[in-house]
Write a protein that holds these residues in place. Structure first.
Motif, PDB file in Angstrom:
ATOM      1  N   PRO A 176     -35.016  56.441  23.235  1.00 31.20           N
ATOM      2  CA  PRO A 176     -33.577  56.493  22.983  1.00 31.20           C
ATOM      3  C   PRO A 176     -32.767  56.006  24.186  1.00 31.20           C
ATOM      4  N   GLN A 177     -33.421  55.839  25.336  1.00 32.94           N
ATOM      5  CA  GLN A 177     -32.751  55.277  26.509  1.00 32.94           C
ATOM      6  C   GLN A 177     -32.671  53.755  26.430  1.00 32.94           C
ATOM      7  N   ALA A 178     -33.449  53.148  25.532  1.00 29.70           N
ATOM      8  CA  ALA A 178     -33.388  51.697  25.351  1.00 29.70           C
ATOM      9  C   ALA A 178     -32.022  51.322  24.787  1.00 29.70           C
ATOM     10  N   ASP A 179     -31.469  50.237  25.281  1.00 25.83           N
ATOM     11  CA  ASP A 179     -30.182  49.732  24.800  1.00 25.83           C
ATOM     12  C   ASP A 179     -30.463  48.449  24.020  1.00 25.83           C
ATOM     13  N   ILE A 180     -30.578  48.581  22.696  1.00 24.19           N
ATOM     14  CA  ILE A 180     -30.950  47.463  21.835  1.00 24.19           C
ATOM     15  C   ILE A 180     -29.764  47.099  20.956  1.00 24.19           C
ATOM     16  N   GLY A 181     -29.417  45.820  20.965  1.00 23.10           N
ATOM     17  CA  GLY A 181     -28.279  45.342  20.199  1.00 23.10           C
ATOM     18  C   GLY A 181     -28.509  45.393  18.697  1.00 23.10           C
ATOM     19  N   PRO A 182     -27.446  45.129  17.927  1.00 23.26           N
ATOM     20  CA  PRO A 182     -27.559  45.154  16.465  1.00 23.26           C
ATOM     21  C   PRO A 182     -28.476  44.051  15.950  1.00 23.26           C
ATOM     22  N   GLY A 183     -28.982  44.259  14.745  1.00 23.37           N
ATOM     23  CA  GLY A 183     -29.840  43.262  14.127  1.00 23.37           C
ATOM     24  C   GLY A 183     -31.291  43.366  14.523  1.00 23.37           C
ATOM     25  N   LEU A 184     -31.730  44.546  14.980  1.00 26.23           N
ATOM     26  CA  LEU A 184     -33.138  44.740  15.344  1.00 26.23           C
ATOM     27  C   LEU A 184     -33.991  44.696  14.077  1.00 26.23           C
ATOM     28  N   LEU A 185     -35.067  43.912  14.128  1.00 30.09           N
ATOM     29  CA  LEU A 185     -35.945  43.773  12.974  1.00 30.09           C
ATOM     30  C   LEU A 185     -37.394  43.981  13.401  1.00 30.09           C
ATOM     31  N   LEU A 186     -37.991  45.063  12.894  1.00 23.73           N
ATOM     32  CA  LEU A 186     -39.423  45.283  13.089  1.00 23.73           C
ATOM     33  C   LEU A 186     -40.128  44.667  11.889  1.00 23.73           C
ATOM     34  N   MET A 187     -40.970  43.668  12.142  1.00 20.22           N
ATOM     35  CA  MET A 187     -41.668  43.009  11.040  1.00 20.22           C
ATOM     36  C   MET A 187     -42.902  43.792  10.611  1.00 20.22           C
ATOM     37  N   HIS A 188     -43.567  44.417  11.549  1.00 18.83           N
ATOM     38  CA  HIS A 188     -44.713  45.273  11.248  1.00 18.83           C
ATOM     39  C   HIS A 188     -44.634  46.427  12.243  1.00 18.83           C
ATOM     40  N   ARG A 189     -44.774  47.624  11.765  1.00 19.96           N
ATOM     41  CA  ARG A 189     -44.399  48.768  12.590  1.00 19.96           C
ATOM     42  C   ARG A 189     -45.488  49.294  13.505  1.00 19.96           C
ATOM     43  N   HIS A 190     -46.733  49.042  13.256  1.00 18.16           N
ATOM     44  CA  HIS A 190     -47.793  49.740  13.986  1.00 18.16           C
ATOM     45  C   HIS A 190     -47.909  49.290  15.441  1.00 18.16           C
ATOM     46  N   GLY A 191     -48.023  50.278  16.338  1.00 17.61           N
ATOM     47  CA  GLY A 191     -48.318  50.010  17.736  1.00 17.61           C
ATOM     48  C   GLY A 191     -47.164  49.464  18.545  1.00 17.61           C
ATOM     49  N   VAL A 192     -45.923  49.735  18.145  1.00 22.85           N
ATOM     50  CA  VAL A 192     -44.761  49.242  18.891  1.00 22.85           C
ATOM     51  C   VAL A 192     -44.317  50.319  19.877  1.00 22.85           C
ATOM     52  N   LEU A 193     -44.334  49.966  21.171  1.00 20.12           N
ATOM     53  CA  LEU A 193     -43.904  50.880  22.225  1.00 20.12           C
ATOM     54  C   LEU A 193     -42.827  50.183  23.047  1.00 20.12           C
ATOM     55  N   ILE A 194     -41.636  50.776  23.083  1.00 18.68           N
ATOM     56  CA  ILE A 194     -40.517  50.184  23.821  1.00 18.68           C
ATOM     57  C   ILE A 194     -39.922  51.254  24.723  1.00 18.68           C
ATOM     58  N   GLY A 195     -39.920  50.971  26.021  1.00 16.15           N
ATOM     59  CA  GLY A 195     -39.361  51.894  27.005  1.00 16.15           C
ATOM     60  C   GLY A 195     -37.855  51.733  27.125  1.00 16.15           C
ATOM     61  N   PRO A 196     -37.274  52.300  28.190  1.00 16.33           N
ATOM     62  CA  PRO A 196     -35.813  52.262  28.375  1.00 16.33           C
ATOM     63  C   PRO A 196     -35.332  50.892  28.878  1.00 16.33           C
ATOM     64  N   VAL A 197     -35.473  49.894  28.026  1.00 14.05           N
ATOM     65  CA  VAL A 197     -35.164  48.506  28.381  1.00 14.05           C
ATOM     66  C   VAL A 197     -33.827  48.087  27.769  1.00 14.05           C
ATOM     67  N   ILE A 198     -33.390  46.880  28.099  1.00 10.70           N
ATOM     68  CA  ILE A 198     -32.188  46.303  27.494  1.00 10.70           C
ATOM     69  C   ILE A 198     -32.624  45.117  26.641  1.00 10.70           C
ATOM     70  N   VAL A 199     -32.226  45.138  25.375  1.00 10.27           N
ATOM     71  CA  VAL A 199     -32.573  44.079  24.434  1.00 10.27           C
ATOM     72  C   VAL A 199     -31.293  43.655  23.722  1.00 10.27           C
ATOM     73  N   GLY A 200     -31.097  42.350  23.578  1.00 10.18           N
ATOM     74  CA  GLY A 200     -29.890  41.827  22.951  1.00 10.18           C
ATOM     75  C   GLY A 200     -29.898  41.919  21.435  1.00 10.18           C
ATOM     76  N   ARG A 201     -29.007  41.154  20.823  1.00 14.46           N
ATOM     77  CA  ARG A 201     -28.846  41.149  19.367  1.00 14.46           C
ATOM     78  C   ARG A 201     -29.969  40.353  18.690  1.00 14.46           C
ATOM     79  N   ASN A 202     -30.250  40.730  17.451  1.00 13.22           N
ATOM     80  CA  ASN A 202     -31.117  39.960  16.551  1.00 13.22           C
ATOM     81  C   ASN A 202     -32.516  39.722  17.104  1.00 13.22           C
ATOM     82  N   CYS A 203     -33.106  40.757  17.648  1.00 12.38           N
ATOM     83  CA  CYS A 203     -34.470  40.655  18.171  1.00 12.38           C
ATOM     84  C   CYS A 203     -35.454  40.951  17.033  1.00 12.38           C
ATOM     85  N   VAL A 204     -36.516  40.140  16.946  1.00 15.50           N
ATOM     86  CA  VAL A 204     -37.581  40.351  15.972  1.00 15.50           C
ATOM     87  C   VAL A 204     -38.829  40.775  16.746  1.00 15.50           C
ATOM     88  N   ILE A 205     -39.407  41.902  16.342  1.00 14.12           N
ATOM     89  CA  ILE A 205     -40.574  42.441  17.034  1.00 14.12           C
ATOM     90  C   ILE A 205     -41.694  42.679  16.018  1.00 14.12           C
TER      91      ILE A 205
END
Length: 198
Positions: free
Chosen positions: A86-115
């Motif tokens: 929850p400390q991660a600052d991720i912009g709008p439009g976040l899209l997880l294409m497949h959910r398994h094994g995704v680990l995101i720390g307190p990072v900064i991510v812009g808009r419309n990221c596909v992971i």
């Protein structure tokens, strides 16, 4: 909460555009909202982010919501294997294409990221680098990519599957490999992420 609703609406629109046919019928949209685990993981992250921000202005309400988020997040982490700080600052439009094994720390991510699946984004720790990545807008991150340390990823970057990235990447580059290096400059990833660049 209004801003959070707007961000979730953007996440939902991106997910529906990627997963459903154009102009989907009501039933398809309802199924997406009720049963799409990737979208649920994004909503749980947004809930945690909102709880964290709420604690700054309304500590009691924020504390209750933080507790609720931790319980729900524990369930999502075990069921879907997704843990977004929850400390991660991720912009709008976040899209997880497949959910398994995704680990995101307190990072900064812009808009419309596909992971995609099995992606790790966070602190490197090795070599004393305790910095965190900053990722720009319209970035596509392929399966099993690892992004660690104090690195800056530019706008419109494409990170190929299996890349291990620990160096800065300029805008609109395609990177691949371990260690990752720039393969193509001025690479257009708009068709991959489904968003036209600004």
């Amino acid at each position: 909460m209004g801003k959070s609703r707007g961000v979730i609406a953007s996440d939902k629109a991106r997910g529906m555009a990627a997963m459903l046919a154009p102009n989907p019928p009501f039933r398809a949209r309802l199924n997406y909202l009720l049963f799409n685990s990737e979208f649920h993981c994004v909503v749980v992250y947004r809930l945690g982010r909102y709880a964290r921000l709420l604690r700054e202005h309304r500590p009691a309400a924020g504390l209750v919501l933080t507790f609720a988020h931790r319980v729900i997040n524990r369930f999502v982490t075990h069921l879907d294997h997704v843990d977004i700080s929850p400390q991660a600052d991720i912009g709008p439009g976040l899209l997880l294409m497949h959910r398994h094994g995704v680990l995101i720390g307190p990072v900064i991510v812009g808009r419309n990221c596909v992971i995609h699946q099995n992606v790790t984004i966070g602190q490197r720790v090795a070599g004393g680098d305790r910095g965190l990545p900053t990722i720009g807008d319209n970035v596509w991150i392929g399966p099993a990519a690892v992004i660690t340390g104090s690195v800056n990823i530019g706008d419109g970057v494409t990170i190929s599957a299996g890349s291990v990235l620990s160096k800065d990447v300029p805008d609109r580059c395609l990177v691949a490999g371990n260690p990752a290096r720039v393969i193509v400059k001025d690479y257009d990833n708009a068709p991959m992420i489904g968003v036209q660049p600004d």
